[in-house]
Scaffold this motif. Sequence first.
Motif, PDB file in Angstrom:
ATOM      1  N   LEU A  97      -3.815  12.318  13.694  1.00  0.00           N
ATOM      2  CA  LEU A  97      -3.095  13.460  13.138  1.00  0.00           C
ATOM      3  C   LEU A  97      -2.112  12.940  12.095  1.00  0.00           C
ATOM      4  O   LEU A  97      -1.287  12.068  12.396  1.00  0.00           O
ATOM      5  N   GLU A  98      -2.230  13.448  10.883  1.00  0.00           N
ATOM      6  CA  GLU A  98      -1.398  12.941   9.790  1.00  0.00           C
ATOM      7  C   GLU A  98      -0.811  14.130   9.041  1.00  0.00           C
ATOM      8  O   GLU A  98      -1.523  15.053   8.687  1.00  0.00           O
ATOM      9  N   LYS A  99       0.491  14.084   8.789  1.00  0.00           N
ATOM     10  CA  LYS A  99       1.129  15.237   8.126  1.00  0.00           C
ATOM     11  C   LYS A  99       0.832  15.283   6.637  1.00  0.00           C
ATOM     12  O   LYS A  99       0.847  16.336   6.032  1.00  0.00           O
ATOM     13  N   GLU A 100       0.523  14.128   6.059  1.00  0.00           N
ATOM     14  CA  GLU A 100       0.261  14.093   4.622  1.00  0.00           C
ATOM     15  C   GLU A 100      -1.222  14.333   4.336  1.00  0.00           C
ATOM     16  O   GLU A 100      -2.024  14.468   5.251  1.00  0.00           O
ATOM     17  N   VAL A 101      -1.565  14.294   3.059  1.00  0.00           N
ATOM     18  CA  VAL A 101      -2.904  14.663   2.625  1.00  0.00           C
ATOM     19  C   VAL A 101      -3.876  13.482   2.670  1.00  0.00           C
ATOM     20  O   VAL A 101      -5.078  13.639   2.526  1.00  0.00           O
ATOM     21  N   ASP A 102      -3.328  12.290   2.901  1.00  0.00           N
ATOM     22  CA  ASP A 102      -4.169  11.089   2.799  1.00  0.00           C
ATOM     23  C   ASP A 102      -3.640  10.005   3.748  1.00  0.00           C
ATOM     24  O   ASP A 102      -2.566  10.128   4.333  1.00  0.00           O
ATOM     25  N   ILE A 103      -4.430   8.935   3.806  1.00  0.00           N
ATOM     26  CA  ILE A 103      -4.042   7.743   4.564  1.00  0.00           C
ATOM     27  C   ILE A 103      -2.956   6.986   3.783  1.00  0.00           C
ATOM     28  O   ILE A 103      -2.916   7.065   2.560  1.00  0.00           O
ATOM     29  N   ALA A 104      -2.119   6.271   4.489  1.00  0.00           N
ATOM     30  CA  ALA A 104      -1.190   5.327   3.856  1.00  0.00           C
ATOM     31  C   ALA A 104      -0.198   5.990   2.922  1.00  0.00           C
ATOM     32  O   ALA A 104       0.087   5.491   1.844  1.00  0.00           O
ATOM     33  N   MET A 105       0.333   7.131   3.308  1.00  0.00           N
ATOM     34  CA  MET A 105       1.240   7.861   2.416  1.00  0.00           C
ATOM     35  C   MET A 105       2.717   7.555   2.687  1.00  0.00           C
ATOM     36  O   MET A 105       3.579   8.052   1.976  1.00  0.00           O
ATOM     37  N   GLY A 106       3.008   6.799   3.717  1.00  0.00           N
ATOM     38  CA  GLY A 106       4.416   6.508   4.009  1.00  0.00           C
ATOM     39  C   GLY A 106       4.765   5.081   3.634  1.00  0.00           C
ATOM     40  O   GLY A 106       4.489   4.636   2.516  1.00  0.00           O
ATOM     41  N   THR A 107       5.328   4.364   4.584  1.00  0.00           N
ATOM     42  CA  THR A 107       5.762   2.995   4.343  1.00  0.00           C
ATOM     43  C   THR A 107       4.599   2.100   3.887  1.00  0.00           C
ATOM     44  O   THR A 107       4.795   1.169   3.109  1.00  0.00           O
ATOM     45  N   GLY A 167     -12.520  10.755   1.786  1.00  0.00           N
ATOM     46  CA  GLY A 167     -12.387  10.519   0.351  1.00  0.00           C
ATOM     47  C   GLY A 167     -11.096  11.050  -0.238  1.00  0.00           C
ATOM     48  O   GLY A 167     -10.363  11.819   0.392  1.00  0.00           O
ATOM     49  N   ALA A 168     -10.853  10.611  -1.461  1.00  0.00           N
ATOM     50  CA  ALA A 168      -9.630  10.990  -2.158  1.00  0.00           C
ATOM     51  C   ALA A 168      -9.675  12.456  -2.559  1.00  0.00           C
ATOM     52  O   ALA A 168     -10.717  12.960  -2.978  1.00  0.00           O
ATOM     53  N   THR A 169      -8.547  13.124  -2.446  1.00  0.00           N
ATOM     54  CA  THR A 169      -8.449  14.517  -2.878  1.00  0.00           C
ATOM     55  C   THR A 169      -7.346  14.697  -3.920  1.00  0.00           C
ATOM     56  O   THR A 169      -7.122  15.805  -4.392  1.00  0.00           O
ATOM     57  N   THR A 170      -6.643  13.625  -4.224  1.00  0.00           N
ATOM     58  CA  THR A 170      -5.508  13.721  -5.161  1.00  0.00           C
ATOM     59  C   THR A 170      -5.584  12.591  -6.192  1.00  0.00           C
ATOM     60  O   THR A 170      -6.330  11.624  -6.024  1.00  0.00           O
ATOM     61  N   LEU A 171      -4.752  12.750  -7.215  1.00  0.00           N
ATOM     62  CA  LEU A 171      -4.690  11.723  -8.253  1.00  0.00           C
ATOM     63  C   LEU A 171      -4.257  10.369  -7.662  1.00  0.00           C
ATOM     64  O   LEU A 171      -4.841   9.329  -7.967  1.00  0.00           O
ATOM     65  N   ASP A 172      -3.233  10.397  -6.808  1.00  0.00           N
ATOM     66  CA  ASP A 172      -2.782   9.153  -6.191  1.00  0.00           C
ATOM     67  C   ASP A 172      -3.840   8.584  -5.243  1.00  0.00           C
ATOM     68  O   ASP A 172      -3.962   7.367  -5.087  1.00  0.00           O
ATOM     69  N   GLY A 173      -4.588   9.467  -4.603  1.00  0.00           N
ATOM     70  CA  GLY A 173      -5.672   9.019  -3.728  1.00  0.00           C
ATOM     71  C   GLY A 173      -6.717   8.245  -4.521  1.00  0.00           C
ATOM     72  O   GLY A 173      -7.229   7.216  -4.067  1.00  0.00           O
ATOM     73  N   ILE A 174      -7.028   8.727  -5.708  1.00  0.00           N
ATOM     74  CA  ILE A 174      -7.954   8.022  -6.606  1.00  0.00           C
ATOM     75  C   ILE A 174      -7.338   6.683  -7.016  1.00  0.00           C
ATOM     76  O   ILE A 174      -8.000   5.638  -7.022  1.00  0.00           O
ATOM     77  N   LYS A 175      -6.069   6.727  -7.348  1.00  0.00           N
ATOM     78  CA  LYS A 175      -5.388   5.506  -7.807  1.00  0.00           C
ATOM     79  C   LYS A 175      -5.431   4.421  -6.730  1.00  0.00           C
ATOM     80  O   LYS A 175      -5.743   3.278  -7.020  1.00  0.00           O
ATOM     81  N   ARG A 176      -5.143   4.791  -5.498  1.00  0.00           N
ATOM     82  CA  ARG A 176      -5.077   3.768  -4.447  1.00  0.00           C
ATOM     83  C   ARG A 176      -6.453   3.248  -4.070  1.00  0.00           C
ATOM     84  O   ARG A 176      -6.579   2.131  -3.596  1.00  0.00           O
ATOM     85  N   ARG A 177      -7.478   4.057  -4.286  1.00  0.00           N
ATOM     86  CA  ARG A 177      -8.819   3.579  -3.938  1.00  0.00           C
ATOM     87  C   ARG A 177      -9.489   2.820  -5.074  1.00  0.00           C
ATOM     88  O   ARG A 177     -10.340   1.978  -4.835  1.00  0.00           O
ATOM     89  N   THR A 178      -9.135   3.155  -6.315  1.00  0.00           N
ATOM     90  CA  THR A 178      -9.878   2.549  -7.440  1.00  0.00           C
ATOM     91  C   THR A 178      -8.996   1.779  -8.419  1.00  0.00           C
ATOM     92  O   THR A 178      -9.508   1.042  -9.235  1.00  0.00           O
TER      93      THR A 178
END
Lengths: 478, 419
Positions: free
Chosen positions: A30-40, A418-429
Amino acid sequence: MYDVAIIGAGISGMSIARELSKYDLKVCVLEKEVDIAMGTTKANSAIVHAGFDAKPDSLKGMLNAAANRLFDQLSKELDFHFRRNGSLVLCFDKKDIEHLEFLRQQGIQNGVPNLLILDKAAVKEMEPNLSEDVVAALYAPTGGIVCPYEMAIGMAENAYENGVEFYFENKVLDIKKSDDGYRIITDKNTYISKVVINAAGVHSDEINNLVSSNKLNIIPRRGEYCVFDKEVGSYIDKTIFQLPTKLGKGVLVTPTVDGNLLIGPNAVDIDDKDDLSTTKSGLDEILNKASLSIKKMPSHAIIASFTGLRARTEADDFIIGEVPDAKGFINVAGIESPGLSSAPCIAMMVKDIVVEILAPQEKANFNPVRKGIPHFSEMSNEDRQSLIAQNPAYGQIVCRCETVSEGEILSAIHRPLGATTLDGIKRRTRAGSGRCQSGFCMTRVLDILSSELEIKRTEVTKFGGESRLLVGKNKEDV
Amino acid sequence: MQEFDLVIIGGGPAGLGAAVAASEQGIKNILILERENKLGGILNQCIHNGFGLQLFKEELTGPEYAQRFIKMIESKEIRYKTNTMVIDLNRDKLLTAVSKADGIFTIQAKAIILAMGCRERPRGALNIPGTRCSGIFTAGTAQKFVNIKGMMPGKNIVILGSGDIGLIMARRMTLEGAHVNAVVELMPYSAGLTRNIVQCLDDYDIPLMLSHTVTNIVGKDRLEGVFIAPVDENRKPILEMEKFIPCDTLLLSVGLLPENELSKKASVKLSPLTSGAEVDEGRETNIDGIFACGNVLHVHDLVDHVTEESYIAGKAAAKFLKGLRKRSYVIDVIASEGIRYAVPKYINPVNIEKDLELSFRVKDICKDHYVSVYFDNARVTHHKKKILTPGEMQTVKITSEMLSTHSHCRAISIRVEKE
């Protein structure tokens, strides 16, 4: 009904999820944000510490060096970037050399191999761009650098492939004990689970305090960083720490595993767990302190700065274990540095507790291997050619600074979790993380996200929530 | 591997002009490589007018200006590939490129013209503190959203930096229905053209706040506002006078950087003053047969000047291919007192047919000063200028007579002098 619910999709939660996916357990995240690794996890030093820093009788001391040894295999299995570049703790005053020796002895007790104290000549030979003021250094060849979000995403994708379920944008509001475990109430849904793992980072006190009378208090500790252009990425090779002095704890200078240079962090206790702002004073502080380590600070080459929050507790150590007044509720709290370095062993420790409680069978068909997104920029021309032959989208470069192809962006969107946001794309690619900081590729990545996810362009966000990039069409308000 | 006489990297105004000029000199086997999906470069998103006044004596929009050259490219049957990214280049003029259509391919060129343009400095280059929310764009990115995609990146705007793109975007956003609170400029003068200040700010009552900067960025998900403060004479913000401007968008127009990553791979020597290549009078770099022109060489104010420079590079590349270029006795061009940089860096007098123009920028605003040209210690020209600003590129003419009179000259220096 789940066997285990993990709250938080940071590096701790994802390492635990992957470890538990080796067992016949029904696990959800369960994650409150939209993606993995969004905090620290997205904002830290990206270091795999050798493990000499912490006291031998602490959890940090016990877990760090042991976990460090696992990174070679993990990075191969999960296809994330890791390099054992080694680290140096610099000493600037002859009187402090005994403190290097103290660290070396502590490291030996913690099981850190091959620690060496080097004199100035040897240090300078190893790193010619270090400051002339260095008198000696502790060299730890096992120190490493890693991409923390890539590692967390790798763990998550592998856990998912092995059956773990993920629920994003689910903020835990309350947890109630029930006969068969816990009812976890989020802003979206209610999840029932026998075991709950609290890996909520800076919010782990709030989660603990929902179920336990043994209250925790996390003090978010701000750390600011500057990232430099790859043109200065090889200015130094090792991770450079400073011995703490009477001026306080030093800051590090390190190459990143992606080839940039990184400096930071400072340490300021703050009140607001959502405050990820950088400050003028903080950025000045890290630039000044880091300047002590190297000959010349390449300030002209800064491309970004950011803040991360460490989940600090008064205990000054990790808090890992089943809560005495809440059976089946396991805290993984206070995971500050070296939390990333220790994550693989934190996961094993938590796994042991879960196995003790639920006595699950090991899966026969656990697949430890996760294949990451092919990175065009790292391939030989022959490999590029054959990839483009299979899928021409790999021949269209979208991010010119980091040479990221359309194929990689499509893969980032369509792979599991998969990524759903601009930052999600950035962190994966890495599209958008280069020297122009997405100036050129933002419009194209936004179009791809919009068409692949079948959402309006105005619905594409930078990182979820209200972080929309576009507000409407031209002339709507004329 | 394919072979070409001349490969031009970049199909913006510089690359197009260079191709046309080389073709007019009889070079047949030319290829232009463009990473975007069509020729024209940044002109495609510059839909405002004011292009071509010097070259065509007409006011054209950016796309119209580009189209004139694209037509010439088509009529001269110059080959080009779009959606094609050059990923490697070496000093032997062997390049590697990639596209969907062709995959990875290599080309051996006899001559190369670098025309990759420039990029905008991002927020990180200024290290502005605050949050990393959405709503912060470079002015050029916003321009692409608005002019190419028809989409608004925000409705309540602050613009930091008064470079030309920032000024143009102040007007554009206003016309498209946004409110522009202010254009904030660190320096005591604008980096943009005077005509843009008049036509883009004054005509729309948009305040230009000189000697001010953004000191903090506020907003959790989307930008909520920025703090701005005046700066002292050392450009340090006076924080006691900081004030908050609510806005949903911050546009950055804080400078352009030539994109020389490929040039570096080819061992092209770069100038720390321009961040572009050090070139001679034909815009040839230190590597024989590799030329550079346009914003990859130094950032220009007007596309007309880019075109003029691209003609120089195109002609010189043609000469090189015909074996007619000579590199022998060299005169240094020195940016002396009051001058930030001058282009070209070197002159081979033997290649000068008639006259030669040196382009330069001054360091600071100067009123009623003289621009002087010295051949070694001899002052040869001396012209009074009412106003010189760093935002407007200047030129001085060097005639072949001057060069023959001072035939043993080692260095030509440009200076700003009070009298």
